[in-house]
Design an enzyme around this catalytic site. Sequence first.
Site, mmCIF file in Angstrom:
data_model
loop_
_atom_site.group_PDB
_atom_site.id
_atom_site.type_symbol
_atom_site.label_atom_id
_atom_site.label_comp_id
_atom_site.label_asym_id
_atom_site.label_seq_id
_atom_site.Cartn_x
_atom_site.Cartn_y
_atom_site.Cartn_z
ATOM 1 N N SER A 108 33.592 44.210 38.286
ATOM 2 C CA SER A 108 33.000 45.521 38.062
ATOM 3 C C SER A 108 31.569 45.577 38.604
ATOM 4 O O SER A 108 31.382 45.473 39.819
ATOM 5 C CB SER A 108 33.089 45.850 36.563
ATOM 6 O OG SER A 108 32.731 47.165 36.313
ATOM 7 N N ASP A 158 42.712 52.848 37.339
ATOM 8 C CA ASP A 158 41.304 52.591 36.995
ATOM 9 C C ASP A 158 40.572 53.929 36.844
ATOM 10 O O ASP A 158 40.479 54.693 37.816
ATOM 11 C CB ASP A 158 40.674 51.743 38.117
ATOM 12 C CG ASP A 158 39.286 51.243 37.759
ATOM 13 O OD1 ASP A 158 38.588 51.929 36.972
ATOM 14 O OD2 ASP A 158 38.880 50.192 38.271
ATOM 15 N N HIS A 189 40.754 49.469 34.503
ATOM 16 C CA HIS A 189 39.533 48.785 34.957
ATOM 17 C C HIS A 189 39.490 47.343 34.444
ATOM 18 O O HIS A 189 38.847 46.490 35.040
ATOM 19 C CB HIS A 189 38.298 49.563 34.479
ATOM 20 C CG HIS A 189 37.052 49.194 35.237
ATOM 21 N ND1 HIS A 189 36.887 49.456 36.587
ATOM 22 C CD2 HIS A 189 35.916 48.564 34.839
ATOM 23 C CE1 HIS A 189 35.700 49.016 36.983
ATOM 24 N NE2 HIS A 189 35.095 48.461 35.945
HETATM 25 C C1 MLT Z 1 28.801 49.967 38.220
HETATM 26 O O1 MLT Z 1 27.921 50.575 37.645
HETATM 27 O O2 MLT Z 1 28.625 48.959 38.903
HETATM 28 C C2 MLT Z 1 30.170 50.532 38.068
HETATM 29 O O3 MLT Z 1 30.097 51.811 37.527
HETATM 30 C C3 MLT Z 1 31.020 49.647 37.249
HETATM 31 C C4 MLT Z 1 30.445 49.486 35.876
HETATM 32 O O4 MLT Z 1 29.658 48.592 35.672
HETATM 33 O O5 MLT Z 1 30.806 50.272 34.985
#
Ligand code: MLT
Length: 215
Positions: A108, A158, A189
């Site tokens: 992520s 996701d 996700h």
């Molecule tokens: C981010 O901010 O890198 C993406 O939105 C993924 C997350 O951390 O939620």
Amino acid sequence: MTTPKTLSFVHRFESGTDPAQPPLLLLHGTGGDESDLLPLGRSLAPGASLLSPRGPVLENGMPRFFRRLAEGVFDEADLRRRAGDLADFIAEARAAYGIAAPVALGFSNGANIAAAMLLLRPEALAGAVLLRPMVPLSDVPAADLAGTPVLILSGSADPIVPEENARRLADQLGRAGAEVEHAVLPAGHGLTKDDIVRVEGWLRRRQPGDQNAFL
Ligand code: MLT
């Protein structure tokens, strides 16, 4: 377990038993820390050294690797700066611990900074596993990623990363020369067993001596 040295990122380092294996750079998601991915890294690559920094940005008390304006909307100036800082940290850690260029394993937010680093500082990484990443930069830097192996795993359900966005990232990295393998899993996700099995297989296919081994 190795006592961490004082470097520019708070981090943990675990020395591996097999110096022929590339170290793994573990990059946690929003709200994680430097301890989060160590068990996963150890089970995926039992002999490899593990380098695990903590994201230096706090969002409501949750560590991240760069600032965002909203979910999925990045402060790109901050992202560019932080990707440079992380690449500098990797160089420091390589000198301090005597390790080769690492393969990133990012989830992520951690996958997003790894993707940005591939495009902005391609020399920092020997390869990358990007779990639920998205396109990090609207203005795509011209990088030379010739031969750099990259595994991207996205989720078809996701809610944060549309499938089209992940495909665009795979395309950007492929155009820069990376050897991209991209799979869209029946997942959201969060990570699933299928993710773990696929990462294991991808890493196994790159063992030293194999024709696909990391450079
Ligand atoms: C981010 O901010 O890198 C993406 O939105 C993924 C997350 O951390 O939620």
